[in-house]
Write a protein that holds these residues in place. Sequence first.
Motif, PDB file in Angstrom:
ATOM      1  N   VAL A 168       0.785  -1.145  -0.132  1.00 21.83           N
ATOM      2  CA  VAL A 168       0.063   0.090   0.007  1.00 21.83           C
ATOM      3  C   VAL A 168       0.846   1.176  -0.117  1.00 21.83           C
ATOM      4  O   VAL A 168       0.480   2.401  -0.769  1.00 21.83           O
ATOM      5  N   LEU A 169       2.095   1.285   0.780  1.00 19.61           N
ATOM      6  CA  LEU A 169       2.821   2.381   0.753  1.00 19.61           C
ATOM      7  C   LEU A 169       3.513   2.654  -0.621  1.00 19.61           C
ATOM      8  O   LEU A 169       4.138   3.797  -0.765  1.00 19.61           O
ATOM      9  N   HIS A 170       3.726   1.666  -1.561  1.00 19.64           N
ATOM     10  CA  HIS A 170       3.914   1.910  -2.981  1.00 19.64           C
ATOM     11  C   HIS A 170       3.247   2.891  -3.446  1.00 19.64           C
ATOM     12  O   HIS A 170       3.828   3.807  -4.415  1.00 19.64           O
ATOM     13  N   GLY A 171       1.927   3.186  -3.043  1.00 20.31           N
ATOM     14  CA  GLY A 171       1.318   4.428  -3.449  1.00 20.31           C
ATOM     15  C   GLY A 171       1.874   5.692  -3.211  1.00 20.31           C
ATOM     16  O   GLY A 171       1.389   6.817  -3.767  1.00 20.31           O
ATOM     17  N   THR A 172       2.722   6.084  -2.278  1.00 18.85           N
ATOM     18  CA  THR A 172       3.186   7.210  -1.819  1.00 18.85           C
ATOM     19  C   THR A 172       4.576   7.300  -2.498  1.00 18.85           C
ATOM     20  O   THR A 172       5.090   8.496  -2.197  1.00 18.85           O
ATOM     21  N   LEU A 173       5.113   6.480  -3.126  1.00 19.19           N
ATOM     22  CA  LEU A 173       6.456   6.310  -3.879  1.00 19.19           C
ATOM     23  C   LEU A 173       6.584   7.771  -4.436  1.00 19.19           C
ATOM     24  O   LEU A 173       7.662   8.477  -4.565  1.00 19.19           O
ATOM     25  N   ARG A 184      -3.724   0.951  -2.584  1.00 23.29           N
ATOM     26  CA  ARG A 184      -2.335   1.524  -2.944  1.00 23.29           C
ATOM     27  C   ARG A 184      -2.665   2.548  -3.829  1.00 23.29           C
ATOM     28  O   ARG A 184      -2.209   3.722  -3.678  1.00 23.29           O
ATOM     29  N   ALA A 185      -3.877   2.429  -4.708  1.00 18.26           N
ATOM     30  CA  ALA A 185      -3.886   3.428  -5.705  1.00 18.26           C
ATOM     31  C   ALA A 185      -4.689   4.824  -4.773  1.00 18.26           C
ATOM     32  O   ALA A 185      -4.307   5.897  -5.029  1.00 18.26           O
TER      33      ALA A 185
END
Lengths: 513, 266
Positions: free
Chosen positions: B106-111, B164-165
């Motif tokens: 889910v944090l990948h959404g903030t990359l 994530r989105a």
Amino acid sequence: MKNGTSLISKRDRKFFKTFFGVMLAAFLISTLHSQYNPFELLLKSDALWSFLWEDFIPPVVNNPLAVVSAIAVTLSLAVVSTFIAMTLSFFTAVYASTRTAPKPRIAKYVRAIVTVMRNIPALIWAYILFSALGIGTGVALVALIISSFAFLTRAFVEVIDELPESALEPLSACGCTFWQKVFHCVLPNCIPDFLEWLLYCVELNIRSSTIVGMVGGGGIGLVLFTFIKSFNYHAAAGIILIIAFMVIAVEWIMNCIRRKVSASYKIIFSAWGALCVASLFVIDADWGKLLSRIPRIAVSLGRLIIFDFDRFPATLAAFGESVAMTVLATIYSAILGLLFGALMSRLVVRNRLINILIAAAISFVRAVPSVIWVLLVLVCIGFGPATGIVGLGFHSLAFFAKAFAQSFDDIGSGVVEALKATGANRLQIFFTGILPAVLSSVVAWFSLRFEVNFADSTVLGMVGAGGIGFVISANIQNYKYGRAGVAIFLVILFAYGVEMFFSRIKKKYLMNE
Amino acid sequence: MTQEKYVLVVRNLKKTYGNGVQALKDVSFNVKKGEFIAVLGSSGSGKSTLIRTINQLIPVTSGQIFVAGNEIQTLKGRDLRRARRRIGMIFQHYNLVDRLSVMQNVLHGTLGGMSTLYSVLGRYPEERKQAVLELLDDFSLRDYAYKRAGELSGGQKQRVGIARALMQNPEILLCDEPISSLDPITAGAIMDLLSVMAYKNDIACIVNLHQVNFARQYASRIIGIAHGEVVYDGPAGTIGHRDLERIYGKQIPLAGNMLYSTGEAI
């Protein structure tokens, strides 16, 4: 990851702590022990390049006919040894697998013996056999048969172990005998996987037979070794190119067979058998003498087992040197392998030209056996731990690059697409998406290569590059079998320990993915 | 001027692939803030290409795409990545990193908004992590935060994909067949979640679908695509037999069934 809310489960955190902790400790200890400084090589790179340019280039091939016959011998050794080992391994494996073994108690002992055999590299087998059988292609053949027998038996046992109980049950239910079950259920079910391992074994044996040839087994390896020893580097470079070409050609043929596997197995194996018969004439050993001397192997082994702890500290120091070389070569090459693997992978670097150029360079490096690379580095920079580390690392780097690139490509474009859509940049995508996705296969490749590098590092001494291999070969040559036995025992013990460590890590943390 | 009213403007979009396939031939449409649009079309009609050109995962051959006023097809590098941050995306096969925890996925959404070094080291800001935990609470995934994504069921994986989105705080959500790999019950739950989240955060949704009944039930507007062209663009409620025949071709005897099985299917 230390501050505040955690990102991963306790199990994962423990894995990272154990695995990377052990790796870091091994790295530091090995660096201190071997005093190896990776930047030293960069400083020496001028000398290295000029040496390469002046002494190796251009490569020459003096006597093409002799080279062709030497190659024929090397190829024949690989083809015949794999075929004979395959037959022996199959009958051993059905007795050693828990799935099929009629007597489980015996299966355990068989597996233990195979494990011990497997952890002795082909070149050490060759040295042990030279003392019993003399020198020549026949001995090289026996050494290759023994080492591939151990390799294939383990592979076959794993394949048979994975056979579901339900496949065997109907045959047991209708009262089949053990051999009926083996030939009507185990063999047809496992033959595709067997063939996969066999082809891999042929590739390995091409390299091994080159190496075994160098110390007296004949073939192209001996030709190369003679040139290097007589400082005829231009001719040596020519032979190295030919060896690379030979290995790449064989890999290409194996891949063709893999793709056409649906063809009949009968055809593949009959063709192989016919090739073996022809190869026996090429190898041209004194078969009668060889067979009559086989019982002497037992005597040689017996003499090794009577341990002699004289000069044990020196043996231990040499052993430490081999371990340090293995650790540093594997760790450095794995890190660089990630970089080159990324450059090779279409998924990571979208530049066809870079992908292809790197891939071509890598397959050339991979095609030349690692011991030859060590020899080259040896003549370039002289003795010392750096020689072993750089030489081993070179081949290992090519291996990792290819394996990692394959893993990167296997994960598919899905994850990359998803991360791109979040607005992540290329580095972020690689480190937070692609790298974690391939972590378990990276660890698996790493453990596999660590074992290979250790085996290679133990044989380095035999070609004159220090470490435990020197202790083994020197003691055998001086008839001090007991001391060599102690050294071989250390090698087996360490290899077994490493195998246990990695299989525990894999079982505990990386399963179920 | 007209662009300010819309979060997305697509004008004369054309896409021809290297092998000569014309995936999109002159596609134009506008999307208002918070609109929920279903894109219908048979396989190979160009739906996937359309959705991927909007965030430039696939570059266009010609035409213009305005996302919140920016002409995204002209952007490169950092600017393109900044524009993509405002567009969330959801995939049929979820496209999660199976090995990583739900939290990390889910944090990948903030990359997009993070420095490279910190994200490589996994040093996400504490308030982002708390935000993820709250979101997972809303999605009843809190207990799974430290499970590996690979261990979840299909419906759970898609909820992680949506989370994530949403972590991107998007204005537009592109959904490429989000329910095609799910059973009808789970599919309904995912569509419920999507529409609630889109409504709550005023996000415009463009959803590729194969199920006409779901399209009619959840979307306010349907865009029908056949052979790379828009053949229907109108309210979901009034889509008729004829329109479906134009989208899916005349040979579809089930067109009527597709239309009237609304709702009862789930």
